[in-house]
Design an enzyme around this catalytic site. Structure first.
Site, PDB file in Angstrom:
ATOM      1  N   ASN A  10      -2.985  -1.394   4.347  1.00  0.00           N
ATOM      2  CA  ASN A  10      -2.150  -2.328   3.590  1.00  0.00           C
ATOM      3  C   ASN A  10      -1.695  -3.397   4.589  1.00  0.00           C
ATOM      4  O   ASN A  10      -0.749  -3.194   5.341  1.00  0.00           O
ATOM      5  CB  ASN A  10      -0.966  -1.538   3.019  1.00  0.00           C
ATOM      6  CG  ASN A  10       0.044  -2.425   2.331  1.00  0.00           C
ATOM      7  OD1 ASN A  10      -0.129  -3.639   2.236  1.00  0.00           O
ATOM      8  ND2 ASN A  10       1.117  -1.817   1.852  1.00  0.00           N
ATOM      9  N   LYS A  17       0.153  -1.570   7.460  1.00  0.00           N
ATOM     10  CA  LYS A  17       0.509  -0.170   7.238  1.00  0.00           C
ATOM     11  C   LYS A  17      -0.783   0.616   7.022  1.00  0.00           C
ATOM     12  O   LYS A  17      -1.774   0.063   6.523  1.00  0.00           O
ATOM     13  CB  LYS A  17       1.402  -0.037   5.997  1.00  0.00           C
ATOM     14  CG  LYS A  17       2.728  -0.759   6.171  1.00  0.00           C
ATOM     15  CD  LYS A  17       3.607  -0.639   4.950  1.00  0.00           C
ATOM     16  CE  LYS A  17       4.924  -1.369   5.215  1.00  0.00           C
ATOM     17  NZ  LYS A  17       5.711  -1.621   4.034  1.00  0.00           N
ATOM     18  N   ARG A  89      -5.365  -2.293   0.090  1.00  0.00           N
ATOM     19  CA  ARG A  89      -4.478  -2.943  -0.876  1.00  0.00           C
ATOM     20  C   ARG A  89      -4.863  -4.423  -0.905  1.00  0.00           C
ATOM     21  O   ARG A  89      -4.808  -5.115   0.108  1.00  0.00           O
ATOM     22  CB  ARG A  89      -3.031  -2.797  -0.425  1.00  0.00           C
ATOM     23  CG  ARG A  89      -2.067  -3.411  -1.393  1.00  0.00           C
ATOM     24  CD  ARG A  89      -0.660  -3.223  -0.914  1.00  0.00           C
ATOM     25  NE  ARG A  89       0.281  -3.827  -1.831  1.00  0.00           N
ATOM     26  CZ  ARG A  89       1.585  -3.878  -1.593  1.00  0.00           C
ATOM     27  NH1 ARG A  89       2.077  -3.363  -0.476  1.00  0.00           N
ATOM     28  NH2 ARG A  89       2.390  -4.435  -2.457  1.00  0.00           N
ATOM     29  N   HIS A 177       3.019  -5.781  -7.014  1.00  0.00           N
ATOM     30  CA  HIS A 177       3.588  -4.442  -6.778  1.00  0.00           C
ATOM     31  C   HIS A 177       3.043  -3.427  -7.793  1.00  0.00           C
ATOM     32  O   HIS A 177       3.670  -2.403  -8.065  1.00  0.00           O
ATOM     33  CB  HIS A 177       5.130  -4.446  -6.857  1.00  0.00           C
ATOM     34  CG  HIS A 177       5.779  -5.146  -5.706  1.00  0.00           C
ATOM     35  ND1 HIS A 177       6.838  -6.018  -5.852  1.00  0.00           N
ATOM     36  CD2 HIS A 177       5.519  -5.099  -4.372  1.00  0.00           C
ATOM     37  CE1 HIS A 177       7.197  -6.490  -4.676  1.00  0.00           C
ATOM     38  NE2 HIS A 177       6.413  -5.952  -3.750  1.00  0.00           N
ATOM     39  N   HIS A 204      11.306  -2.576  -7.802  1.00  0.00           N
ATOM     40  CA  HIS A 204      10.734  -2.348  -6.464  1.00  0.00           C
ATOM     41  C   HIS A 204      11.396  -3.358  -5.529  1.00  0.00           C
ATOM     42  O   HIS A 204      11.089  -4.550  -5.555  1.00  0.00           O
ATOM     43  CB  HIS A 204       9.217  -2.548  -6.492  1.00  0.00           C
ATOM     44  CG  HIS A 204       8.589  -2.368  -5.144  1.00  0.00           C
ATOM     45  ND1 HIS A 204       7.805  -1.290  -4.811  1.00  0.00           N
ATOM     46  CD2 HIS A 204       8.658  -3.123  -4.021  1.00  0.00           C
ATOM     47  CE1 HIS A 204       7.433  -1.380  -3.553  1.00  0.00           C
ATOM     48  NE2 HIS A 204       7.932  -2.502  -3.046  1.00  0.00           N
ATOM     49  N   LEU A 205      12.344  -2.860  -4.730  1.00  0.00           N
ATOM     50  CA  LEU A 205      13.134  -3.750  -3.877  1.00  0.00           C
ATOM     51  C   LEU A 205      12.829  -3.457  -2.415  1.00  0.00           C
ATOM     52  O   LEU A 205      13.332  -2.488  -1.842  1.00  0.00           O
ATOM     53  CB  LEU A 205      14.627  -3.551  -4.153  1.00  0.00           C
ATOM     54  CG  LEU A 205      15.068  -3.594  -5.623  1.00  0.00           C
ATOM     55  CD1 LEU A 205      16.562  -3.334  -5.751  1.00  0.00           C
ATOM     56  CD2 LEU A 205      14.693  -4.930  -6.255  1.00  0.00           C
ATOM     57  N   GLY A 206      11.972  -4.303  -1.820  1.00  0.00           N
ATOM     58  CA  GLY A 206      11.665  -4.176  -0.396  1.00  0.00           C
ATOM     59  C   GLY A 206      11.754  -5.563   0.223  1.00  0.00           C
ATOM     60  O   GLY A 206      12.538  -6.396  -0.243  1.00  0.00           O
ATOM     61  N   ARG A 237      11.355 -14.981   0.712  1.00  0.00           N
ATOM     62  CA  ARG A 237      10.822 -15.799  -0.402  1.00  0.00           C
ATOM     63  C   ARG A 237      11.939 -16.149  -1.378  1.00  0.00           C
ATOM     64  O   ARG A 237      12.861 -15.361  -1.593  1.00  0.00           O
ATOM     65  CB  ARG A 237       9.722 -15.022  -1.135  1.00  0.00           C
ATOM     66  CG  ARG A 237       8.441 -14.942  -0.363  1.00  0.00           C
ATOM     67  CD  ARG A 237       7.438 -14.035  -1.027  1.00  0.00           C
ATOM     68  NE  ARG A 237       7.241 -12.808  -0.285  1.00  0.00           N
ATOM     69  CZ  ARG A 237       6.670 -11.707  -0.761  1.00  0.00           C
ATOM     70  NH1 ARG A 237       6.232 -11.685  -2.003  1.00  0.00           N
ATOM     71  NH2 ARG A 237       6.544 -10.635  -0.015  1.00  0.00           N
ATOM     72  N   ILE A 325      14.786  -1.093   0.033  1.00  0.00           N
ATOM     73  CA  ILE A 325      16.183  -1.312  -0.351  1.00  0.00           C
ATOM     74  C   ILE A 325      16.548  -0.409  -1.527  1.00  0.00           C
ATOM     75  O   ILE A 325      17.594   0.259  -1.519  1.00  0.00           O
ATOM     76  CB  ILE A 325      16.418  -2.797  -0.727  1.00  0.00           C
ATOM     77  CG1 ILE A 325      16.083  -3.717   0.450  1.00  0.00           C
ATOM     78  CG2 ILE A 325      17.848  -3.018  -1.211  1.00  0.00           C
ATOM     79  CD1 ILE A 325      16.068  -5.207   0.114  1.00  0.00           C
ATOM     80  N   GLU A 373       2.511   3.990  -2.728  1.00  0.00           N
ATOM     81  CA  GLU A 373       1.346   3.166  -3.094  1.00  0.00           C
ATOM     82  C   GLU A 373       0.071   3.703  -2.450  1.00  0.00           C
ATOM     83  O   GLU A 373      -1.017   3.612  -3.017  1.00  0.00           O
ATOM     84  CB  GLU A 373       1.590   1.725  -2.613  1.00  0.00           C
ATOM     85  CG  GLU A 373       2.715   1.031  -3.371  1.00  0.00           C
ATOM     86  CD  GLU A 373       3.473   0.032  -2.505  1.00  0.00           C
ATOM     87  OE1 GLU A 373       3.995   0.423  -1.438  1.00  0.00           O
ATOM     88  OE2 GLU A 373       3.561  -1.143  -2.904  1.00  0.00           O
TER      89      GLU A 373
END
Ligand code: ADP
Length: 395
Positions: A10, A17, A89, A177, A204-206, A237, A325, A373
């Site tokens: 990823n 990752k 990914r 995501h 999805h909070l990253g 962003r 997060i 994921e």
């Protein structure tokens, strides 16, 4: 027969990752990790399954260097004998790709056309494919698309109110995501079967952040759109913005397209508002007025998006948090849920602090589901390999 393994990659603009799985039913995880801060002061973290991660500096002044370090680690990891497949990914599948695909030359050529639509990710995703093909020439390379879970929305959830020809040319809301949402919505059928097929918002909070409205286990809308810029404010962003601001910046603000892209992708969001950091942990610890305002804005936009998606779903049975997060910050979860009682969202403060799976006490379930994921991608590669083996060994 010697066991075979799967490598999952990823790649993003500043990190790559990876994860290693057994290519066998159950897909046991062997290890996972990442190279962070590619370019300067890069470090590599590796954690064998169930163990704490160890971290050390690594020479990775570019993505090729980072990938080289990962491929070496992957090949030398205890228990790794033969990499049978590599899952990548791929951020943007455009209008064409709605299921995982073997990455042959025509597919890669088509995916390169979407690089400008995901500049922080797609070019690096494709570099990783190149590197993995060289390192593991006999392995099946499979692309798993972040946009795929969102295909099949109603027209109104995917369209912009532009002349129709733009939609036909691919200018539409794709959503991202998707691998995370696919994992979480499947997990809900195990841990909360009463709501899994109901009206659910997954947050999805990253570093990147989005929300997905899911009904009957299928994505109905995403806060992200044509690119991964829209919706929530993110680490760097901007999230939702009036397009008139962009016209202003281009016509009178002295920015050209490249500078505007840099502004919106890398200098906005939490780092832009705070002037301090894109990292939520740093902002929470900092406590300065600008850090607090950045967190306020993040939570405010999240509440607005929950309201909008709940209206689109016609109510809400569950709100699910995931991502760095969403899984780890009781404070941000509490801030987002503040004042949302009208939707049945009420937090149990102690359960929230303790990061329990169930943190709601209202009519709407509130859950924390750690996402995975990499496992979704490993399943896709495993299935492709099984299909390829069946085709080459007809009964
Ligand atoms: P990515 O989108 O790169 O996969 P992650 O999902 O790892 O990102 O999320 C990274 C974000 O999660 C960072 O803003 C980080 O500060 C935040 N985060 C991680 N742990 C915590 C924590 N304990 N409290 C608050 N924020 C956290």
């Amino acid at each position: 027969m010697t066991s075979q393994q799967l490598l999952i990659l990823n790649a993003g603009s500043s990190s790559i990752k990876f994860a290693l799985f057994e290519n066998a039913a159950g897909l046991a995880e062997i290890a996972r990790g990442q190279v962070e801060r590619i370019g300067a002061d890069a470090t590599i973290q590796v954690a064998e399954a169930g163990m704490r991660a160890s971290s050390r500096p690594v020479f990775a002044d570019d993505h090729a260097g980072a990938l080289h370090a990962i491929l070496e680690i992957a090949s030398g990891q205890p228990g790794v004998h033969s990499i049978a497949g590599v899952g990548h990914r791929i951020t943007h599948g455009g209008p064409d790709f709605s299921t995982p695909r073997v990455l042959d030359a025509p597919t890669l050529q088509r995916l390169a056309e979407f690089s400008a639509w995901a500049p922080l990710h797609q070019p690096y995703n494709l570099l990783a494919v190149e590197g993995a093909r060289v390192a593991f020439p006999d392995a099946l390379q499979v692309g798993c698309f972040d946009t795929a879970f969102h295909r099949g929305h109603e027209f109104v959830a995917d369209a912009y109110a532009l002349p129709r020809s733009y939609f036909d040319a691919g200018v539409r809301r794709y959503g991202f995501h998707g691998l995370s949402y696919q994992y979480v919505s499947a997990k809900l059928t195990e841990i909360a079967p009463d709501v899994a097929l109901g009206r659910v918002i997954i947050a999805h909070l990253g570093n990147g952040a989005s929300m997905c409205a899911v009904k009957n286990g299928r994505s109905r809308a995403s806060t992200m759109g044509f690119t991964a810029l829209d919706g929530l404010a993110m680490g760097t962003r901007c999230g939702q913005i009036d397009p008139g601001v962009l016209l202003h910046l281009l016509s009178e603000g002295g920015l050209d397209v490249e500078a505007l892209s840099e502004l919106l992708y890398r200098r906005s969001g939490l780092v832009g508002l705070s002037g301090i950091s894109s990292d939520m942990r740093v902002l929470l610890a900092d406590g300065s007025p600008s850090s607090r305002q950045a967190i306020d804005y993040f939570a405010y936009r999240a509440r607005c998006e929950i309201g909008s998606l709940a209206a689109m779903l016609g109510g809400l049975d569950a709100l699910v948090f995931c991502g760095g997060i969403g899984e780890n910050s009781p404070e941000v979860r509490a801030r987002i849920c503040e004042g949302m009682e009208f939707l049945g969202i009420r937090l149990d403060a102690r359960a929230n602090e303790a990061k329990m799976p169930n943190i709601g006490v209202g009519d709407c379930r509130v859950l924390i589901v750690p996402t995975n994921e990499e496992l979704v991608m490993a399943r896709a590669v495993h299935d492709r390999l099984a299909a390829a083996n069946n085709n080459s060994n007809p009964l």
